[in-house]
Design a protein around this motif. Structure first.
Motif, PDB file in Angstrom:
ATOM      1  N   GLY A  63       4.203   4.202 -10.780  1.00  0.00           N
ATOM      2  CA  GLY A  63       4.726   5.522 -11.127  1.00  0.00           C
ATOM      3  C   GLY A  63       4.853   5.705 -12.625  1.00  0.00           C
ATOM      4  O   GLY A  63       4.482   6.753 -13.180  1.00  0.00           O
ATOM      5  N   ASN A  64       5.354   4.694 -13.331  1.00  0.00           N
ATOM      6  CA  ASN A  64       5.492   4.768 -14.784  1.00  0.00           C
ATOM      7  C   ASN A  64       4.130   4.859 -15.463  1.00  0.00           C
ATOM      8  O   ASN A  64       3.961   5.575 -16.454  1.00  0.00           O
ATOM      9  N   ALA A  65       3.133   4.134 -14.919  1.00  0.00           N
ATOM     10  CA  ALA A  65       1.785   4.178 -15.499  1.00  0.00           C
ATOM     11  C   ALA A  65       1.190   5.576 -15.391  1.00  0.00           C
ATOM     12  O   ALA A  65       0.578   6.080 -16.332  1.00  0.00           O
ATOM     13  N   VAL A  66       1.346   6.183 -14.222  1.00  0.00           N
ATOM     14  CA  VAL A  66       0.811   7.539 -14.020  1.00  0.00           C
ATOM     15  C   VAL A  66       1.539   8.534 -14.917  1.00  0.00           C
ATOM     16  O   VAL A  66       0.916   9.381 -15.575  1.00  0.00           O
ATOM     17  N   ALA A  67       2.870   8.440 -14.971  1.00  0.00           N
ATOM     18  CA  ALA A  67       3.649   9.380 -15.780  1.00  0.00           C
ATOM     19  C   ALA A  67       3.364   9.227 -17.268  1.00  0.00           C
ATOM     20  O   ALA A  67       3.390  10.201 -18.022  1.00  0.00           O
ATOM     21  N   THR A  68       3.059   8.011 -17.687  1.00  0.00           N
ATOM     22  CA  THR A  68       2.851   7.750 -19.108  1.00  0.00           C
ATOM     23  C   THR A  68       1.424   8.040 -19.559  1.00  0.00           C
ATOM     24  O   THR A  68       1.195   8.656 -20.591  1.00  0.00           O
ATOM     25  N   TYR A  69       0.442   7.578 -18.759  1.00  0.00           N
ATOM     26  CA  TYR A  69      -0.950   7.637 -19.200  1.00  0.00           C
ATOM     27  C   TYR A  69      -1.794   8.677 -18.465  1.00  0.00           C
ATOM     28  O   TYR A  69      -2.850   9.069 -18.937  1.00  0.00           O
ATOM     29  N   GLY A  70      -1.393   9.057 -17.246  1.00  0.00           N
ATOM     30  CA  GLY A  70      -2.151  10.070 -16.526  1.00  0.00           C
ATOM     31  C   GLY A  70      -3.366   9.522 -15.799  1.00  0.00           C
ATOM     32  O   GLY A  70      -3.519   8.313 -15.610  1.00  0.00           O
ATOM     33  N   ILE A 107       0.832  -1.204   0.000  1.00  0.00           N
ATOM     34  CA  ILE A 107       0.000   0.000   0.000  1.00  0.00           C
ATOM     35  C   ILE A 107       0.867   1.255   0.000  1.00  0.00           C
ATOM     36  O   ILE A 107       0.625   2.220  -0.739  1.00  0.00           O
ATOM     37  N   ALA A 108       1.913   1.249   0.831  1.00  0.00           N
ATOM     38  CA  ALA A 108       2.829   2.388   0.871  1.00  0.00           C
ATOM     39  C   ALA A 108       3.520   2.578  -0.477  1.00  0.00           C
ATOM     40  O   ALA A 108       3.694   3.707  -0.955  1.00  0.00           O
ATOM     41  N   ALA A 109       3.894   1.456  -1.106  1.00  0.00           N
ATOM     42  CA  ALA A 109       4.556   1.538  -2.409  1.00  0.00           C
ATOM     43  C   ALA A 109       3.620   2.113  -3.472  1.00  0.00           C
ATOM     44  O   ALA A 109       4.055   2.889  -4.337  1.00  0.00           O
ATOM     45  N   LEU A 110       2.344   1.742  -3.419  1.00  0.00           N
ATOM     46  CA  LEU A 110       1.368   2.287  -4.364  1.00  0.00           C
ATOM     47  C   LEU A 110       1.250   3.802  -4.212  1.00  0.00           C
ATOM     48  O   LEU A 110       1.196   4.538  -5.200  1.00  0.00           O
ATOM     49  N   ILE A 111       1.216   4.269  -2.958  1.00  0.00           N
ATOM     50  CA  ILE A 111       1.093   5.711  -2.706  1.00  0.00           C
ATOM     51  C   ILE A 111       2.341   6.450  -3.192  1.00  0.00           C
ATOM     52  O   ILE A 111       2.252   7.480  -3.872  1.00  0.00           O
ATOM     53  N   VAL A 112       3.513   5.896  -2.857  1.00  0.00           N
ATOM     54  CA  VAL A 112       4.776   6.534  -3.285  1.00  0.00           C
ATOM     55  C   VAL A 112       4.870   6.559  -4.810  1.00  0.00           C
ATOM     56  O   VAL A 112       5.241   7.567  -5.422  1.00  0.00           O
ATOM     57  N   GLY A 113       4.523   5.428  -5.441  1.00  0.00           N
ATOM     58  CA  GLY A 113       4.564   5.355  -6.899  1.00  0.00           C
ATOM     59  C   GLY A 113       3.619   6.346  -7.549  1.00  0.00           C
ATOM     60  O   GLY A 113       3.960   6.987  -8.560  1.00  0.00           O
ATOM     61  N   LEU A 114       2.419   6.486  -6.974  1.00  0.00           N
ATOM     62  CA  LEU A 114       1.440   7.436  -7.497  1.00  0.00           C
ATOM     63  C   LEU A 114       1.982   8.865  -7.431  1.00  0.00           C
ATOM     64  O   LEU A 114       1.908   9.629  -8.410  1.00  0.00           O
ATOM     65  N   LEU A 115       2.545   9.225  -6.284  1.00  0.00           N
ATOM     66  CA  LEU A 115       3.071  10.579  -6.107  1.00  0.00           C
ATOM     67  C   LEU A 115       4.255  10.849  -7.041  1.00  0.00           C
ATOM     68  O   LEU A 115       4.327  11.908  -7.682  1.00  0.00           O
ATOM     69  N   LEU A 116       5.176   9.885  -7.144  1.00  0.00           N
ATOM     70  CA  LEU A 116       6.331  10.070  -8.029  1.00  0.00           C
ATOM     71  C   LEU A 116       5.891  10.147  -9.491  1.00  0.00           C
ATOM     72  O   LEU A 116       6.456  10.913 -10.290  1.00  0.00           O
ATOM     73  N   GLY A 117       4.886   9.360  -9.848  1.00  0.00           N
ATOM     74  CA  GLY A 117       4.381   9.397 -11.212  1.00  0.00           C
ATOM     75  C   GLY A 117       3.779  10.747 -11.555  1.00  0.00           C
ATOM     76  O   GLY A 117       3.977  11.272 -12.661  1.00  0.00           O
ATOM     77  N   LEU A 118       3.038  11.317 -10.602  1.00  0.00           N
ATOM     78  CA  LEU A 118       2.449  12.644 -10.823  1.00  0.00           C
ATOM     79  C   LEU A 118       3.533  13.711 -10.959  1.00  0.00           C
ATOM     80  O   LEU A 118       3.443  14.610 -11.803  1.00  0.00           O
ATOM     81  N   VAL A 119       4.563  13.599 -10.118  1.00  0.00           N
ATOM     82  CA  VAL A 119       5.677  14.554 -10.208  1.00  0.00           C
ATOM     83  C   VAL A 119       6.339  14.452 -11.583  1.00  0.00           C
ATOM     84  O   VAL A 119       6.621  15.472 -12.237  1.00  0.00           O
ATOM     85  N   ALA A 120       6.574  13.211 -12.035  1.00  0.00           N
ATOM     86  CA  ALA A 120       7.219  13.018 -13.336  1.00  0.00           C
ATOM     87  C   ALA A 120       6.368  13.587 -14.465  1.00  0.00           C
ATOM     88  O   ALA A 120       6.879  14.264 -15.368  1.00  0.00           O
ATOM     89  N   LYS A 121       5.056  13.312 -14.399  1.00  0.00           N
ATOM     90  CA  LYS A 121       4.170  13.775 -15.472  1.00  0.00           C
ATOM     91  C   LYS A 121       4.110  15.296 -15.542  1.00  0.00           C
ATOM     92  O   LYS A 121       4.185  15.883 -16.624  1.00  0.00           O
ATOM     93  N   TYR A 122       3.989  15.933 -14.388  1.00  0.00           N
ATOM     94  CA  TYR A 122       3.827  17.384 -14.377  1.00  0.00           C
ATOM     95  C   TYR A 122       5.151  18.146 -14.431  1.00  0.00           C
ATOM     96  O   TYR A 122       5.172  19.370 -14.369  1.00  0.00           O
ATOM     97  N   THR A 123       6.238  17.388 -14.557  1.00  0.00           N
ATOM     98  CA  THR A 123       7.528  18.033 -14.839  1.00  0.00           C
ATOM     99  C   THR A 123       7.959  17.744 -16.274  1.00  0.00           C
ATOM    100  O   THR A 123       9.131  17.919 -16.619  1.00  0.00           O
ATOM    101  N   THR A 152       6.660  -2.203  -7.416  1.00  0.00           N
ATOM    102  CA  THR A 152       5.368  -1.528  -7.447  1.00  0.00           C
ATOM    103  C   THR A 152       5.531  -0.024  -7.627  1.00  0.00           C
ATOM    104  O   THR A 152       4.779   0.614  -8.370  1.00  0.00           O
ATOM    105  N   VAL A 153       6.500   0.549  -6.930  1.00  0.00           N
ATOM    106  CA  VAL A 153       6.758   1.990  -7.071  1.00  0.00           C
ATOM    107  C   VAL A 153       7.041   2.337  -8.530  1.00  0.00           C
ATOM    108  O   VAL A 153       6.484   3.299  -9.094  1.00  0.00           O
ATOM    109  N   GLY A 154       7.903   1.545  -9.170  1.00  0.00           N
ATOM    110  CA  GLY A 154       8.246   1.812 -10.555  1.00  0.00           C
ATOM    111  C   GLY A 154       7.087   1.606 -11.506  1.00  0.00           C
ATOM    112  O   GLY A 154       6.851   2.409 -12.417  1.00  0.00           O
ATOM    113  N   LEU A 155       6.315   0.528 -11.299  1.00  0.00           N
ATOM    114  CA  LEU A 155       5.230   0.196 -12.212  1.00  0.00           C
ATOM    115  C   LEU A 155       4.086   1.197 -12.149  1.00  0.00           C
ATOM    116  O   LEU A 155       3.599   1.682 -13.173  1.00  0.00           O
TER     117      LEU A 155
END
Length: 445
Positions: free
Chosen positions: A215-222, A9-25, A210-213
Motif C-alpha cells: 500500500g505504501n509503495a502504491v501511494a508513494t510511487y504509483g 495474495i489477499a493482503a497484496l490485493i488489499v494493500g494495492l486497493l488501499l494504496g490507490l485510495v491513499a494516492k488518489y486522495t 504486506t498490506v502496509g508495504l
C-alpha cells in the motif's frame, strides 16, 4: 484457518486497493495523508520487527552449525566439500541472476529521482574485504547526522559480515575447547530455538506487513513502480525456475543419480518452504527428507542441513540480490561497472552465510547495496513485493539445502543408493521398511 499463501495474495490485493485510495486522495511521499501514513507505519514497523532478530539469529545459528561438526566422522573433509559445493552452486546462480537482470532490465525507464541522502559513491572490493575485519566484538557502528535545525541524531548500526566473522571464530573456538564449552553451546542452542520461535510469530503476521508495504509503495510511487515491480517479480521467478529445474537436475544427473527420485524425495520440504517462507521453519522436514528420502547418513545430514539453512541460499543470496541490485541501479539511473558485477558475485558467494534462514533476502539485499554503494531506499521499495517473491526463493533455497549434502555424500561414497532409489508410491517419505540404521550401516561399508 486460511492457508498462508491465500492470506498473502489477499493482503497484496488489499494493500494495492488501499494504496490507490491513499494516492488518489492526495497522499504523497513528502506529505502523506492519514491513510498513507498508516500504511507507511505498518510496513516500516513490520520490517523493523524482522531486522530486530537478524543479528542474534545470525550469530547463534552459525555457532550452532559449526558446533555440529563435532558429531561428524571425517568432519574436516565433509565440511570442506559441503562449503565448496555451496559456493559453486551460489556462483552459477548469481551469474544467472546477473544475466537476467541485464536482459529483463526490470528497473529501467521509471524516471525516479535519486534519494536526497545518496552520495553517488560506489563500492570497491578492497573496501568490502576491509569491512570483514571486526571493529569491535559486536560489529557495532555509529554515525551522527546534523539536521538543518542543528539537531544531532546518532544512529547505531551492525555490520552483518563482521558479525558473521565473529560467529565463525567463536564457533571454531568452542569446537576446539571441547567439554568446557558445552554449557555455552547448550545456551546457544536454547537461544537459537527461542529466536526461531519469535521469528515464526513474525512470519505469521506477514500478511499485515504486506498490506502496509504494498500500500505504501502504491501511494508513494504509483503505477510506474508497480509495473516495474511486476517485471522484477517475473525476472526473479524465471531465475528461480532456471536454478531449480535446470541447474539442480544437471548436478543430480552429473553425479549419476535419478532426477525423478531427487524431486520426489525433496518435494515435501519444497512445498512447505513455499508456503512457510522460512528455511529455518522447514529445517526439520528438510533434514528428514534428506536422510529418509535421499539416503544421506544422519550424522552428516545433522551438520550439513542446518548449516545450509543459514548459508545455502541460492534463491535469497544469489538470484535475488543479483537481480535486485541491478533493478535498484536501473530504477535510480545508476550505471554499474564490471567491478560492480564482480562485487555482486563476490558478496553472493562469500556473504551468503549472513542469510539467516528467515530474513536472509533483506540481509543480503542490504549487504549487496551497501557494498556497491547503491541507494538503500531500494530495500523498502522491494519489500513491497517481497512476500510473493519469498515463496519461490525459499523453495529454491530448501531444494539446494537438500541437494548439496546428497551430492557430497555420493562423491564421498556414503550415500545409501537403495534408500535414494526406494519407491515413494505417492507418499511423502520412502518405504519405512528401509530403516535409518540399515542406511547408516550400508553407508559405513
Amino acid at each position: 484457518m486460511t492457508s498462508f499463501g491465500p492470506q498473502i495474495i489477499a493482503a497484496l490485493i488489499v494493500g494495492l486497493l488501499l494504496g490507490l485510495v491513499a494516492k488518489y486522495t492526495g497522499s504523497t511521499a513528502e506529505e502523506p495523508n492519514g491513510l498513507g501514513e498508516a500504511l507507511s507505519i505498518i510496513g516500516s514497523s513490520y520490517v523493523a520487527l524482522l531486522r530486530t532478530a537478524v543479528i542474534p539469529l545470525i550469530f547463534f545459528a552459525v555457532v550452532a552449525s559449526i558446533a555440529n561438526l563435532a558429531k561428524v566422522t571425517n568432519a574436516a573433509r565433509l565440511a570442506w566439500q559441503t562449503l565448496l559445493w555451496f559456493a559453486i552452486t551460489a556462483l552459477v546462480s548469481v551469474v544467472i541472476g546477473m544475466v537476467l537482470g541485464t536482459v529483463f532490465r526490470p528497473g529501467a525507464n521509471t524516471g525516479q529521482d535519486m534519494p536526497d541522502d545518496y552520495t553517488g559513491k560506489t563500492g570497491d572490493w578492497l573496501g568490502f574485504l576491509t569491512g570483514l575485519v571486526p571493529a569491535n566484538f559486536l560489529g557495532l557502528g555509529a554515525s551522527t547526522k546534523l539536521a538543518d535545525d542543528a539537531t544531532a541524531t546518532t544512529s547505531i548500526s551492525f555490520n552483518v559480515l563482521q558479525i558473521l566473522v565473529i560467529a565463525i571464530a567463536v564457533g571454531i573456538a568452542a569446537l576446539k575447547v571441547g567439554k568446557a564449552a558445552e554449557p555455552f553451546l547448550a545456551f546457544s542452542a536454547s537461544i537459537l530455538a527461542i529466536i526461531q520461535k519469535v521469528l515464526w510469530w513474525i512470519i505469521r503476521i506477514a500478511p499485515i506487513g504486506t498490506v502496509g508495504l504494498i500500500g505504501n509503495a502504491v501511494a508513494t510511487y504509483g503505477w510506474d513502480t508497480i509495473g516495474a515491480l511486476g517485471k522484477f517479480t517475473v525476472a526473479i521467478y524465471v531465475g528461480l525456475a532456471l536454478v531449480l529445474f535446470a541447474l539442480y537436475p544437471v548436478l543430480v544427473r552429473a553425479h549419476g543419480l535419478s532426477i525423478k527420485q531427487y524431486f520426489s524425495g525433496v518435494w515435501p520440504a519444497v512445498q512447505l518452504a513455499f508456503v512457510s517462507r522460512s528455511s529455518i521453519g522447514t529445517l526439520p522436514l528438510t533434514q528428514r527428507v534428506t536422510e529418509r528420502n535421499l539416503g544421506v547418513p544422519s550424522g552428516y545430514a545433522s551438520f550439513a542441513v542446518p548449516l545450509g539453512a543459514t548459508t545455502k541460499m541460492d534463491g535469497c543470496a544469489a538470484i535475488y540480490p543479483a537481480i535486485a541490485a541491478i533493478f535498484v541501479a536501473q530504477f535510480f539511473g545508476v550505471e554499474l561497472s564490471l567491478t560492480d558485477y564482480f562485487l555482486i558475485a563476490l558478496v553472493s558467494v562469500l556473504g551468503s552465510a549472513a542469510t539467516a534462514g528467515t530474513t536472509g533476502a533483506i540481509v543480503m539485499l542490504t549487504l549487496t547495496l551497501s557494498t556497491l554503494g547503491l541507494p538503500l531506499a531500494g530495500v523498502g521499495l522491494l519489500m513491497a513485493v517481497d512476500p510473493i517473491i519469498d515463496m519461490g526463493r525459499t523453495a529454491v533455497n530448501v531444494a539446494g539445502q537438500a541437494l548439496v549434502p546428497t551430492i557430497v555424500a555420493k562423491r564421498e561414497g556414503i550415500l545409501d543408493i537403495d534408500m535414494y532409489n526406494a519407491p515413494r508410491n505417492g507418499n511423502p517419505f520412502a518405504d519405512e521398511s528401509i530403516s535409518a540404521p540399515e542406511a547408516e550401516a550400508a553407508a559405513a561399508k
